[in-house]
Scaffold this active site. Structure first.
Site, PDB file in Angstrom:
ATOM      1  N   ASP A  75       6.968   3.246  11.924  1.00  0.00           N
ATOM      2  CA  ASP A  75       6.141   2.224  11.290  1.00  0.00           C
ATOM      3  C   ASP A  75       7.068   1.133  10.751  1.00  0.00           C
ATOM      4  O   ASP A  75       7.976   1.423   9.975  1.00  0.00           O
ATOM      5  CB  ASP A  75       5.351   2.880  10.142  1.00  0.00           C
ATOM      6  N   ASP A 109       3.260  -3.024  10.847  1.00  0.00           N
ATOM      7  CA  ASP A 109       2.335  -3.089   9.732  1.00  0.00           C
ATOM      8  C   ASP A 109       2.033  -4.518   9.289  1.00  0.00           C
ATOM      9  O   ASP A 109       2.948  -5.337   9.148  1.00  0.00           O
ATOM     10  CB  ASP A 109       2.989  -2.330   8.554  1.00  0.00           C
ATOM     11  N   GLU A 140      -0.475  -4.327  13.990  1.00  0.00           N
ATOM     12  CA  GLU A 140      -1.667  -4.331  13.140  1.00  0.00           C
ATOM     13  C   GLU A 140      -1.929  -5.785  12.796  1.00  0.00           C
ATOM     14  O   GLU A 140      -1.269  -6.355  11.924  1.00  0.00           O
ATOM     15  CB  GLU A 140      -1.440  -3.515  11.863  1.00  0.00           C
ATOM     16  N   HIS A 199      -5.105   6.018   8.992  1.00  0.00           N
ATOM     17  CA  HIS A 199      -4.947   6.393   7.589  1.00  0.00           C
ATOM     18  C   HIS A 199      -5.580   5.390   6.631  1.00  0.00           C
ATOM     19  O   HIS A 199      -5.527   5.585   5.428  1.00  0.00           O
ATOM     20  CB  HIS A 199      -3.450   6.535   7.284  1.00  0.00           C
ATOM     21  N   ASP A 200      -6.152   4.320   7.143  1.00  0.00           N
ATOM     22  CA  ASP A 200      -6.774   3.307   6.290  1.00  0.00           C
ATOM     23  C   ASP A 200      -8.289   3.347   6.356  1.00  0.00           C
ATOM     24  O   ASP A 200      -8.957   2.480   5.785  1.00  0.00           O
ATOM     25  CB  ASP A 200      -6.320   1.901   6.721  1.00  0.00           C
TER      26      ASP A 200
HETATM   27  C1  GLC Z   1      -1.317  -1.642   6.339  1.00  0.00           C
HETATM   28  C2  GLC Z   1      -1.249  -0.136   6.216  1.00  0.00           C
HETATM   29  C3  GLC Z   1      -1.809   0.280   4.905  1.00  0.00           C
HETATM   30  C4  GLC Z   1      -0.992  -0.351   3.821  1.00  0.00           C
HETATM   31  C5  GLC Z   1      -0.875  -1.864   4.013  1.00  0.00           C
HETATM   32  C6  GLC Z   1       0.236  -2.411   3.187  1.00  0.00           C
HETATM   33  O1  GLC Z   1      -2.603  -2.107   6.372  1.00  0.00           O
HETATM   34  O2  GLC Z   1      -1.883   0.459   7.296  1.00  0.00           O
HETATM   35  O3  GLC Z   1      -1.861   1.657   4.738  1.00  0.00           O
HETATM   36  O4  GLC Z   1      -1.577  -0.078   2.580  1.00  0.00           O
HETATM   37  O5  GLC Z   1      -0.586  -2.230   5.318  1.00  0.00           O
HETATM   38  O6  GLC Z   1       1.455  -2.039   3.725  1.00  0.00           O
END
Ligand code: GLC
Ligand code: CA
Length: 558
Positions: A98, A202, A260, A332-333
């Site tokens: 990640d 991320d 993402e 995980h979100d």
């Molecule tokens: C992304 C991650 C999330 C995190 C955020 C800040 O959206 O998937 O879990 O809280 O970034 O890093």
């Protein structure tokens, strides 16, 4: 479209704190992951994405990185990582890490040095900005609530702020500074040289800032506007940084990367994931985008099956011919996909198979999130104290401040909360689900005695073995080409049915899933071969009969 080494692969996300504990401290770790590699291999996984395992104070569960080139001791050591990598490769699988570089942790040396000396090189790695009219520089709201600005630690009496799109403890890194970008490239190449296959990147849609910090019209009664709206505005400029990142790191390593990024439009898609895109692929986050357009959990609304389908289909059609998407139903979100996207009467193993049928045959690189493959549903939290996530606590407090009862405030956290998917993986029916011999760091899912890997592993009819069958089908010699490169075409039946075709060179594959309580009788255009079905779906001649949750996959040879 050029063919790439990662086309046709199946990916799996590990949330390391909750996957497998090897030393009884109740927290998942690298040795734990090592012990479960044969399990992942048996499922059919090719690429393993491990959520952050870097040194971190875990304010945001590791998405607050204090040292990018060391493993947090709760997970093990760098030697453990090297061993994990070697073992993974020996089994013919790959690891992606990640990459969290929109921000770091306030515990990172960079931030500490920056705060200690505002003239240091490190101070230039962050956005340190003068206030405006006696307050913060602009009115953006952070992803986790409140202003994106806070006074610089140690300089509280000065009119000077630092930017954090996420928690206070996650200061944003200043990508407009070439020296910072160099640091990042060095680190990324260090990991790639080690032999990882690539990265999940991320919050990358957040790295482009408007340096005049103009703010935006308020979108809620707090007078603030969600930072995501600024991201959407800046999206088209992201390429300035991302092309450099690609050229300096990913491209020379032929890495597999999945971004993402919210709201990619058709116009920018080629640049993002075309043959020479910034990334290999992007997650399909379209469902979440619709839900998260609302300012808080209080206004979030679950999607209907039709909305869910329209989101997925929209993405699939947009990517056709340009590149590959990375379809997901959970991570995980997000809450568990079967609880979130299926009707309440399908919040069970049948629903898990139905949604798996939809997901796993889409065009792209499907990502399975740990536990999804056994049909894990949302966890039942009995109090806000059982939620570990800072985001849920913020939403809870906001609801309480607006007069909501404890029960109602908890209910929205339980429905939309990220912890639904962060509870420990369920391996067997022992006291702590085989996850740990100690006390799990987080609440166990309520059904752990019956819903677990052990119960499903040898059961032909289990969700687990259905996932295996879907993966095996994707990888089968006969259908690989169609399911990997075949174009996506929607098939319209009714609002409760999710149906689509994959158009291969020598065959067409039809996928039909019925989510209504009422059975569906569907006539296909020609007589096909039933490749796979779930929940007692049947096919005689041209007639498909699908009960509640029924799913069928048919091949039509050309
Ligand atoms: C992304 C991650 C999330 C995190 C955020 C800040 O959206 O998937 O879990 O809280 O970034 O890093
Ligand atoms: Ca441990």
């Amino acid at each position: 479209m050029q063919k790439k080494w990662w086309h046709g692969k199946i990916a799996y996300q590990i949330y390391p704190k909750s996957f497998m504990d090897s030393n009884g401290d109740g927290i998942g770790d690298l040795k734990g992951i090592m012990s479960r590699l044969p399990y992942l291999k048996h499922l059919g996984v090719d690429i393993i994405w491990i959520s952050p395992i870097y040194v971190s104070p875990f304010v945001d569960q590791g998405y607050d990185v204090a040292d990018y080139q060391n493993i947090d001791p709760i997970f093990g050591s760098m030697a453990d990582f090297d061993e994990l990598l070697a073992k993974t490769k020996a089994l013919g699988m790959d690891i992606i890490m990640d990459l969290v570089v929109n921000h770091c942790s306030s515990e990172h040396q960079w931030f500490k040095k920056a705060c200690a000396d505002l003239n240091s090189k490190e101070a230039g790695y962050f956005y340190f900005v003068k206030g405006r009219n006696g307050g913060a520089p602009d009115n953006l709201r952070s992803y986790f609530g409140g202003s994106v600005w806070d006074k610089i630690p140690g300089h509280e009496n000065e009119d000077l702020y630092y930017l954090h799109y996420f928690a206070k403890q996650q200061p944003d890194l200043n990508w407009s500074n070439p020296a910072l970008r160099e640091e990042i490239y060095k680190m990324v190449n260090w990991w790639l040289d080690k032999g990882i296959a690539g990265f999940r990147i991320d919050a990358i849609h957040s790295v482009m800032k408007d340096l005049s910090f103009p703010g935006l019209p308020a979108d809620d009664i707090d007078g603030l506007c969600h930072a995501s709206k600024m991201n959407a505005k800046m999206f088209s400029k992201l390429g300035i940084y991302l092309s450099e990142l690609r050229d300096r790191t990913f491209k020379p390593h032929d890495a597999f990367t999945v971004g993402e990024a919210f709201s990619p439009s058709k116009e920018v898609l080629e640049a993002f994931i075309g043959d020479d895109g910034y990334f290999s692929t992007l997650f399909d986050l379209s469902c979440r985008e619709v839900i998260e357009a609302a300012p808080s959990y209080m206004e979030y609304k679950k999607l209907t099956v039709k909305q869910f389908r329209d989101c997925i289909f929209g993405t699939q059609q947009m990517y056709n011919g340009i590149g590959m998407s990375a379809p997901i139903i959970e991570n995980h979100d997000e809450p568990r996909g079967v609880s979130y996207f299926m009707p309440p009467y399908l919040n069970n193993a049948e629903g898990a198979k139905a949604i798996a049928t939809v997901l796993m045959l889409l065009r792209g690189i499907p990502f399975i999130y740990q536990g999804q493959e056994i049909g894990m549903t949302n966890t039942r939290f009995d109090s806000i104290d059982e939620h570990e996530d800072l985001f849920a606590h913020d939403e809870y407090n906001k609801a309480k401040a607006r007069g909501w009862s404890d029960a109602d405030a908890l209910a929205i956290c339980n429905e939309h909360g990220r912890d639904n998917a962060r509870t420990p993986m369920l391996w067997d029916d022992s006291e702590n689900a085989g996850f740990t011999t100690g006390k799990p760091w987080m609440k166990l899912h309520q059904d752990h005695k019956t819903l677990n890997v052990k119960a499903q592993y040898h059961d032909e009819n289990s969700v687990f073995n259905y996932y295996r069958a879907l993966i095996a089908l994707r990888k089968s010699k006969e259908h690989f080409d169609c399911l990997t490169w075949g174009a996506f075409e929607p098939v319209s039946v009714n609002d409760a049915v999710i149906a689509y075709k994959r158009l291969g060179e020598s065959e067409t594959i039809l996928v039909v899933v019925n989510t209504a309580k009422e059975p569906l009788v569907y006539e296909t255009e020609a007589e096909g071969t039933l490749l796979l079905s779930c929940n007692e779906a049947s096919c005689t001649g041209r007639t498909l009969t699908l009960g509640c949750g029924g799913g069928a996959v048919l091949s039509f040879k050309k």
